[in-house]
Write a protein that holds these residues in place. Structure first.
Motif, PDB file in Angstrom:
ATOM      1  N   ARG A  43       0.445  -0.676  -0.178  1.00  0.00           N
ATOM      2  CA  ARG A  43      -0.422  -0.094   0.114  1.00  0.00           C
ATOM      3  C   ARG A  43       0.615   1.120   0.142  1.00  0.00           C
ATOM      4  O   ARG A  43       0.603   2.020  -0.812  1.00  0.00           O
ATOM      5  CB  ARG A  43      -1.095  -0.626   0.940  1.00  0.00           C
ATOM      6  CG  ARG A  43      -1.836   1.342   1.326  1.00  0.00           C
ATOM      7  CD  ARG A  43      -2.366   1.724   0.285  1.00  0.00           C
ATOM      8  NE  ARG A  43      -3.657   0.518  -0.667  1.00  0.00           N
ATOM      9  CZ  ARG A  43      -4.160   1.027  -1.406  1.00  0.00           C
ATOM     10  NH1 ARG A  43      -3.868   1.123  -2.360  1.00  0.00           N
ATOM     11  NH2 ARG A  43      -5.041   0.028  -1.418  1.00  0.00           N
ATOM     12  N   ARG A  54       2.555   1.268  -3.576  1.00  0.00           N
ATOM     13  CA  ARG A  54       1.339   1.958  -4.230  1.00  0.00           C
ATOM     14  C   ARG A  54       1.009   3.371  -4.209  1.00  0.00           C
ATOM     15  O   ARG A  54       0.502   4.132  -5.285  1.00  0.00           O
ATOM     16  CB  ARG A  54       0.162   0.961  -4.227  1.00  0.00           C
ATOM     17  CG  ARG A  54       0.236  -0.308  -4.665  1.00  0.00           C
ATOM     18  CD  ARG A  54      -1.077  -1.164  -5.601  1.00  0.00           C
ATOM     19  NE  ARG A  54      -1.426  -1.218  -6.818  1.00  0.00           N
ATOM     20  CZ  ARG A  54      -1.156  -1.039  -7.516  1.00  0.00           C
ATOM     21  NH1 ARG A  54       0.153  -1.946  -7.770  1.00  0.00           N
ATOM     22  NH2 ARG A  54      -1.530  -0.661  -9.085  1.00  0.00           N
ATOM     23  N   ASP A  55       1.294   3.707  -2.993  1.00  0.00           N
ATOM     24  CA  ASP A  55       0.991   5.405  -2.706  1.00  0.00           C
ATOM     25  C   ASP A  55       1.209   6.312  -3.153  1.00  0.00           C
ATOM     26  O   ASP A  55       1.380   6.997  -3.878  1.00  0.00           O
ATOM     27  CB  ASP A  55       0.696   5.224  -0.884  1.00  0.00           C
ATOM     28  CG  ASP A  55      -0.917   4.669  -0.552  1.00  0.00           C
ATOM     29  OD1 ASP A  55      -1.531   4.187  -1.336  1.00  0.00           O
ATOM     30  OD2 ASP A  55      -1.211   5.045   0.576  1.00  0.00           O
ATOM     31  N   VAL A  60      -4.660  -4.427   3.162  1.00  0.00           N
ATOM     32  CA  VAL A  60      -4.845  -2.643   3.357  1.00  0.00           C
ATOM     33  C   VAL A  60      -4.582  -2.871   1.944  1.00  0.00           C
ATOM     34  O   VAL A  60      -4.591  -1.679   1.368  1.00  0.00           O
ATOM     35  CB  VAL A  60      -3.893  -2.286   4.197  1.00  0.00           C
ATOM     36  CG1 VAL A  60      -4.318  -1.851   5.929  1.00  0.00           C
ATOM     37  CG2 VAL A  60      -2.235  -2.529   4.386  1.00  0.00           C
ATOM     38  N   ALA A  61      -3.914  -4.012   1.272  1.00  0.00           N
ATOM     39  CA  ALA A  61      -3.040  -4.040  -0.275  1.00  0.00           C
ATOM     40  C   ALA A  61      -4.423  -4.651  -1.523  1.00  0.00           C
ATOM     41  O   ALA A  61      -4.141  -5.467  -2.263  1.00  0.00           O
ATOM     42  CB  ALA A  61      -2.353  -4.407  -0.161  1.00  0.00           C
TER      43      ALA A  61
END
Length: 180
Positions: free
Chosen positions: A96, A99-100, A116-117
């Protein structure tokens, strides 16, 4: 236990034993390669019923640090826009975070729920350029087999683990054994 799980040489001596999950577990150190390992793990279902140790208070800090390691590695490889797979990715924090900030990251972990992913699970259809294995090598039942799996995912591996002191510390003297 007769043979080292890492180099396959004969294990000659037991290092110590410790209680894990209310079971007395023998630890061995390989004279050939220095790999410290437990006896054949018969307790994995219990151990991985909760994949993240409750006493692991550094989990978020390590993931923030690992973002920098992944970015530096991709930059050195000149592959900043390449796909990355976090093998043994825990709850997906690293994926995550990557990716953020625009990294094409994916998650893989057979023992942990992706919290969270979600939606970024690695499906092994396409090869990635880099696979990460942070603090997981010491958990591999068959390191050679697991390294082969990593190379099937990507030609480049970013792997970290803590190197054990020589002589190996006793269970009460090193938090990393994670006996709780």
């Amino acid at each position: 236990m007769n043979n080292c799980r890492c180099c396959k040489k004969n294990l000659k001596k037991q290092l110590f034993s410790a209680e894990i999950l209310k079971k007395e577990i023998a630890y061995f150190e390989c004279d050939n390669c220095g790999y410290v390992q437990t006896e054949e793990p018969f307790w994995l279902n219990d151990a991985y019923s909760s994949a993240i140790n409750n006493s692991d208070t550094g989990i978020m800090t390590r993931n923030l640090y690992n973002v920098s390691l992944v970015l530096a590695t991709l930059t050195l490889m000149r592959r900043r826009s390449s796909s990355v797979v976090d093998y043994a990715g825990g709850h997906g924090f690293l994926v995550r975070l990557l990716r953020d900030i625009g990294v094409d990251a994916f998650w893989s972990d057979p023992y942990c729920e992706n919290l969270v992913a979600r939606g970024f699970e690695f499906e092994n259809k396409n090869k990635a350029e880099l696979v990460t294995a942070f603090e997981s090598f010491e958990h591999f039942l068959d390191p050679f087999d697991e390294m082969t799996k990593l190379l099937d995912i990507a030609p480049n591996i970013l792997l970290t683990t803590n190197i054990i002191a020589d002589p190996a510390p006793k269970p009460a003297d090193w938090w990393y054994y994670g006996l709780d």
